[in-house]
Design a protein around this motif. Structure first.
Motif, PDB file in Angstrom:
ATOM      1  N   MET A  56       0.768  -1.317   0.000  1.00  0.00           N
ATOM      2  CA  MET A  56      -0.082  -0.229   0.210  1.00  0.00           C
ATOM      3  C   MET A  56       0.851   1.176   0.096  1.00  0.00           C
ATOM      4  O   MET A  56       0.568   2.278  -0.811  1.00  0.00           O
ATOM      5  CB  MET A  56      -0.968  -0.005   0.989  1.00  0.00           C
ATOM      6  N   TRP A  57       1.788   1.510   0.777  1.00  0.00           N
ATOM      7  CA  TRP A  57       2.731   2.492   0.953  1.00  0.00           C
ATOM      8  C   TRP A  57       3.422   2.574  -0.564  1.00  0.00           C
ATOM      9  O   TRP A  57       3.990   3.701  -1.116  1.00  0.00           O
ATOM     10  CB  TRP A  57       3.933   2.283   1.769  1.00  0.00           C
ATOM     11  N   ALA A  58       3.825   1.444  -1.170  1.00  0.00           N
ATOM     12  CA  ALA A  58       4.496   1.611  -2.405  1.00  0.00           C
ATOM     13  C   ALA A  58       3.614   1.998  -3.775  1.00  0.00           C
ATOM     14  O   ALA A  58       4.105   2.940  -4.352  1.00  0.00           O
ATOM     15  CB  ALA A  58       5.082   0.205  -2.857  1.00  0.00           C
ATOM     16  N   HIS A  59       2.504   1.135  -3.626  1.00  0.00           N
ATOM     17  CA  HIS A  59       1.398   1.645  -4.828  1.00  0.00           C
ATOM     18  C   HIS A  59       0.741   3.157  -4.690  1.00  0.00           C
ATOM     19  O   HIS A  59       0.315   3.602  -5.750  1.00  0.00           O
ATOM     20  CB  HIS A  59       0.332   0.452  -4.753  1.00  0.00           C
ATOM     21  N   TYR A  60       0.235   3.334  -3.386  1.00  0.00           N
ATOM     22  CA  TYR A  60      -0.709   4.507  -3.227  1.00  0.00           C
ATOM     23  C   TYR A  60      -0.153   5.697  -2.503  1.00  0.00           C
ATOM     24  O   TYR A  60      -0.784   6.828  -2.742  1.00  0.00           O
ATOM     25  CB  TYR A  60      -1.989   4.116  -2.501  1.00  0.00           C
ATOM     26  N   ALA A  61       1.106   5.469  -1.993  1.00  0.00           N
ATOM     27  CA  ALA A  61       1.769   6.594  -1.183  1.00  0.00           C
ATOM     28  C   ALA A  61       3.213   6.959  -2.068  1.00  0.00           C
ATOM     29  O   ALA A  61       4.047   7.297  -1.238  1.00  0.00           O
ATOM     30  CB  ALA A  61       1.881   6.338   0.155  1.00  0.00           C
ATOM     31  N   ALA A  62       3.263   6.665  -3.399  1.00  0.00           N
ATOM     32  CA  ALA A  62       4.432   7.205  -4.111  1.00  0.00           C
ATOM     33  C   ALA A  62       5.562   6.729  -3.548  1.00  0.00           C
ATOM     34  O   ALA A  62       6.720   7.328  -3.148  1.00  0.00           O
ATOM     35  CB  ALA A  62       4.430   8.638  -4.021  1.00  0.00           C
TER      36      ALA A  62
ATOM     37  N   CYS B  48       6.455   5.213  -0.703  1.00  0.00           N
ATOM     38  CA  CYS B  48       6.686   5.627   0.627  1.00  0.00           C
ATOM     39  C   CYS B  48       7.071   6.964   0.707  1.00  0.00           C
ATOM     40  O   CYS B  48       7.684   7.398   2.093  1.00  0.00           O
ATOM     41  CB  CYS B  48       7.804   4.637   1.512  1.00  0.00           C
ATOM     42  N   ARG B  49       6.937   7.957   0.026  1.00  0.00           N
ATOM     43  CA  ARG B  49       7.225   9.259  -0.110  1.00  0.00           C
ATOM     44  C   ARG B  49       5.881  10.046   0.384  1.00  0.00           C
ATOM     45  O   ARG B  49       5.936  11.381   0.457  1.00  0.00           O
ATOM     46  CB  ARG B  49       7.817   9.877  -1.380  1.00  0.00           C
ATOM     47  N   GLY B  50       4.909   9.307   0.450  1.00  0.00           N
ATOM     48  CA  GLY B  50       3.656  10.032   0.564  1.00  0.00           C
ATOM     49  C   GLY B  50       3.143  10.022   2.255  1.00  0.00           C
ATOM     50  O   GLY B  50       4.001  10.050   3.014  1.00  0.00           O
ATOM     51  N   VAL B  51       1.818  10.007   2.234  1.00  0.00           N
ATOM     52  CA  VAL B  51       1.427   9.846   3.709  1.00  0.00           C
ATOM     53  C   VAL B  51      -0.090   8.771   3.837  1.00  0.00           C
ATOM     54  O   VAL B  51      -0.406   8.296   2.936  1.00  0.00           O
ATOM     55  CB  VAL B  51       0.917  11.356   4.183  1.00  0.00           C
ATOM     56  N   CYS B  52       0.116   8.635   4.954  1.00  0.00           N
ATOM     57  CA  CYS B  52      -1.040   7.648   5.495  1.00  0.00           C
ATOM     58  C   CYS B  52      -2.126   8.407   6.609  1.00  0.00           C
ATOM     59  O   CYS B  52      -1.357   8.749   7.532  1.00  0.00           O
ATOM     60  CB  CYS B  52      -0.810   6.144   5.948  1.00  0.00           C
ATOM     61  N   LEU B  53      -3.279   8.521   6.196  1.00  0.00           N
ATOM     62  CA  LEU B  53      -4.262   9.353   6.997  1.00  0.00           C
ATOM     63  C   LEU B  53      -4.987   8.307   7.964  1.00  0.00           C
ATOM     64  O   LEU B  53      -5.707   7.153   7.387  1.00  0.00           O
ATOM     65  CB  LEU B  53      -5.196   9.893   6.138  1.00  0.00           C
ATOM     66  N   GLU B  54      -4.879   8.329   9.157  1.00  0.00           N
ATOM     67  CA  GLU B  54      -5.499   7.570  10.241  1.00  0.00           C
ATOM     68  C   GLU B  54      -6.985   8.264  10.656  1.00  0.00           C
ATOM     69  O   GLU B  54      -6.965   9.202  11.128  1.00  0.00           O
ATOM     70  CB  GLU B  54      -4.889   7.251  11.453  1.00  0.00           C
TER      71      GLU B  54
ATOM     72  N   ALA C 207       8.410   6.468   4.951  1.00  0.00           N
ATOM     73  CA  ALA C 207       9.630   6.216   5.637  1.00  0.00           C
ATOM     74  C   ALA C 207      10.621   7.101   4.561  1.00  0.00           C
ATOM     75  O   ALA C 207      11.831   7.464   5.062  1.00  0.00           O
ATOM     76  CB  ALA C 207       9.952   4.770   5.485  1.00  0.00           C
ATOM     77  N   GLU C 208      10.244   7.058   3.278  1.00  0.00           N
ATOM     78  CA  GLU C 208      11.166   7.978   2.432  1.00  0.00           C
ATOM     79  C   GLU C 208      10.818   9.193   1.955  1.00  0.00           C
ATOM     80  O   GLU C 208      11.250   9.740   1.043  1.00  0.00           O
ATOM     81  CB  GLU C 208      10.991   7.110   1.000  1.00  0.00           C
ATOM     82  N   MET C 209       9.911   9.886   2.923  1.00  0.00           N
ATOM     83  CA  MET C 209       9.390  11.221   2.724  1.00  0.00           C
ATOM     84  C   MET C 209      10.539  12.218   2.760  1.00  0.00           C
ATOM     85  O   MET C 209      11.308  11.967   3.865  1.00  0.00           O
ATOM     86  CB  MET C 209       8.479  11.510   3.268  1.00  0.00           C
ATOM     87  N   PRO C 210      11.016  12.941   1.803  1.00  0.00           N
ATOM     88  CA  PRO C 210      12.129  14.006   2.070  1.00  0.00           C
ATOM     89  C   PRO C 210      11.874  14.745   2.999  1.00  0.00           C
ATOM     90  O   PRO C 210      10.782  15.190   3.668  1.00  0.00           O
ATOM     91  CB  PRO C 210      12.040  14.900   0.649  1.00  0.00           C
ATOM     92  N   ALA C 211      12.854  15.402   3.745  1.00  0.00           N
ATOM     93  CA  ALA C 211      12.771  16.130   5.017  1.00  0.00           C
ATOM     94  C   ALA C 211      11.997  17.424   4.862  1.00  0.00           C
ATOM     95  O   ALA C 211      11.164  17.889   5.524  1.00  0.00           O
ATOM     96  CB  ALA C 211      14.249  16.362   5.647  1.00  0.00           C
ATOM     97  N   SER C 212      12.273  18.042   3.640  1.00  0.00           N
ATOM     98  CA  SER C 212      11.517  19.551   3.322  1.00  0.00           C
ATOM     99  C   SER C 212      10.036  19.069   3.185  1.00  0.00           C
ATOM    100  O   SER C 212       9.211  19.771   3.943  1.00  0.00           O
ATOM    101  CB  SER C 212      11.895  19.938   2.215  1.00  0.00           C
ATOM    102  N   ASP C 213       9.439  18.091   2.560  1.00  0.00           N
ATOM    103  CA  ASP C 213       8.093  17.451   2.718  1.00  0.00           C
ATOM    104  C   ASP C 213       7.723  17.147   4.206  1.00  0.00           C
ATOM    105  O   ASP C 213       6.443  17.492   4.538  1.00  0.00           O
ATOM    106  CB  ASP C 213       7.736  16.454   1.995  1.00  0.00           C
ATOM    107  N   ARG C 214       8.527  16.738   4.824  1.00  0.00           N
ATOM    108  CA  ARG C 214       7.995  16.196   6.491  1.00  0.00           C
ATOM    109  C   ARG C 214       7.705  17.719   7.080  1.00  0.00           C
ATOM    110  O   ARG C 214       6.998  17.577   8.169  1.00  0.00           O
ATOM    111  CB  ARG C 214       9.150  15.472   7.089  1.00  0.00           C
ATOM    112  N   GLU C 215       8.547  18.640   6.826  1.00  0.00           N
ATOM    113  CA  GLU C 215       8.291  19.934   7.451  1.00  0.00           C
ATOM    114  C   GLU C 215       7.191  20.613   7.063  1.00  0.00           C
ATOM    115  O   GLU C 215       6.310  21.137   7.968  1.00  0.00           O
ATOM    116  CB  GLU C 215       9.774  20.986   7.180  1.00  0.00           C
ATOM    117  N   VAL C 216       6.771  20.397   6.047  1.00  0.00           N
ATOM    118  CA  VAL C 216       5.587  20.925   5.411  1.00  0.00           C
ATOM    119  C   VAL C 216       4.065  20.383   6.242  1.00  0.00           C
ATOM    120  O   VAL C 216       3.585  20.883   6.481  1.00  0.00           O
ATOM    121  CB  VAL C 216       5.403  20.992   3.893  1.00  0.00           C
TER     122      VAL C 216
ATOM    123  N   PHE D 236       7.564  -2.435   8.452  1.00  0.00           N
ATOM    124  CA  PHE D 236       7.354  -1.022   9.003  1.00  0.00           C
ATOM    125  C   PHE D 236       6.846  -0.839  10.409  1.00  0.00           C
ATOM    126  O   PHE D 236       6.038  -1.946  10.889  1.00  0.00           O
ATOM    127  CB  PHE D 236       6.306  -0.040   8.177  1.00  0.00           C
ATOM    128  N   GLN D 237       7.500   0.056  11.206  1.00  0.00           N
ATOM    129  CA  GLN D 237       7.021   0.390  12.422  1.00  0.00           C
ATOM    130  C   GLN D 237       6.377   1.658  12.541  1.00  0.00           C
ATOM    131  O   GLN D 237       7.045   2.613  11.859  1.00  0.00           O
ATOM    132  CB  GLN D 237       8.043   0.257  13.486  1.00  0.00           C
TER     133      GLN D 237
END
Length: 276
Positions: free
Chosen positions: A134-140, A142-148, A234-243, A269-270
């Motif tokens: 799911m992280w690979a297919h739908y969250a770019a 592992c560079r995207g997000v998952c909403l809970e 897990a692979e989201m760039p630091a700049s995007d994490r700050e956003v 993943f943890q």
């Protein structure tokens, strides 16, 4: 309905994966308080929401009669200006001509697919926040997000499970059961079973149905408190994490910020609290 909702199944949380290629998609949740529901035609499964109505069932005299009576009902409902004599002639034609009845079913298949695309919007969810695929297919990748989301609200409590089948389902045009009529929107190939998907199904304005929420240009208000956390990949760039961090903090919603990290010695993943 016989199909049990997420709430009835005792599920407490559901998760939606998305990329961060367009940050405004996530920002809109916090600024406008709305979620975007997709059109079925935008799904990556080409068979998704494409019903096939069963013609082989016509070999059974009772099913044949049910199909005839269904089309006769539709004809009388939508062509009220016709005379009784013309209605009877039409019924006799469809009852006595199987090829014509099969053609009507094919037309119904095409019309229903078009109606689904025009009238419905869908929000896809999973029961797992740590699915590698799911992280690979739908969250770019592992560079995207998952909403809970919490299920304890008037919207997400009604999420319905997707059924995964090894054979393409064949539906009856004469179905009157609510569950059976919903199945074209809730059935996928077994190859997708890893998604463990639940769906929120709504109508799109101007189409309005009883007890069904309605989106405007795909947007629907998010119930207060429904969003519990944003999990960064897990692979989201630091700049995007700050956003993402700024969006969550500035919202004042009390939403948690988490991160999906690689477990060094396992293919897992943890999910932990985000620490700058």
């Amino acid at each position: 309905m016989k199909t049990k909702t997420a709430a009835a199944l005792g599920i407490k949380r559901l998760y939606h994966y998305q990329s961060f290629e367009k940050p405004e998609r996530l920002a809109r949740i916090f600024t406008d308080g709305t979620l975007y529901f997709s059109r079925p035609r935008d799904f990556n499964d080409p068979w998704d929401c494409r019903p096939f109505y069963n013609k082989s069932a016509l070999d059974d005299p009772q099913d044949y009669d049910r199909a005839v009576r269904w089309f006769v009902h539709c004809d009388r409902t939508h062509n009220t200006a016709l005379s009784e004599e013309e209605h009877v002639r039409r019924e006799n034609e469809v009852r006595g001509n199987r090829k014509f009845l099969e053609w009507l079913i094919d037309e119904m298949t095409a019309a229903m697919e078009k109606a689904i695309q025009e009238q419905y919007r869908v929000y896809c969810l999973s029961t797992h926040p740590d699915s590698t695929l799911m992280w690979a297919h739908y969250a770019a990748s592992c560079r995207g997000v998952c909403l809970e989301f919490s299920v304890e609200n008037e919207l997400f409590c009604g999420a319905l499970p997707v059924a995964y089948l090894h054979s393409y389902p064949r539906f009856s045009v004469a179905a009157t059961d609510e569950d059976e009529n919903l199945q074209p929107l809730l059935t996928k190939s077994a190859v997708w079973s890893y998604e463990d998907e639940f769906r929120l199904i709504v109508s799109e304005d101007p189409f309005v149905f009883p007890d069904v929420s309605t989106t405007k240009e795909g947007l629907l208000a998010l119930p207060k408190g429904a969003l519990r956390s944003v999990i960064v990949g897990a692979e989201m760039p630091a700049s995007d994490r700050e956003v993402v961090k700024t969006l969550v903090a500035d919202s004042g919603w009390g939403v948690e910020l988490k991160v999906a990290s690689l477990v060094p010695d396992r293919y897992e993943f943890q999910i932990t609290d985000f620490k700058p």
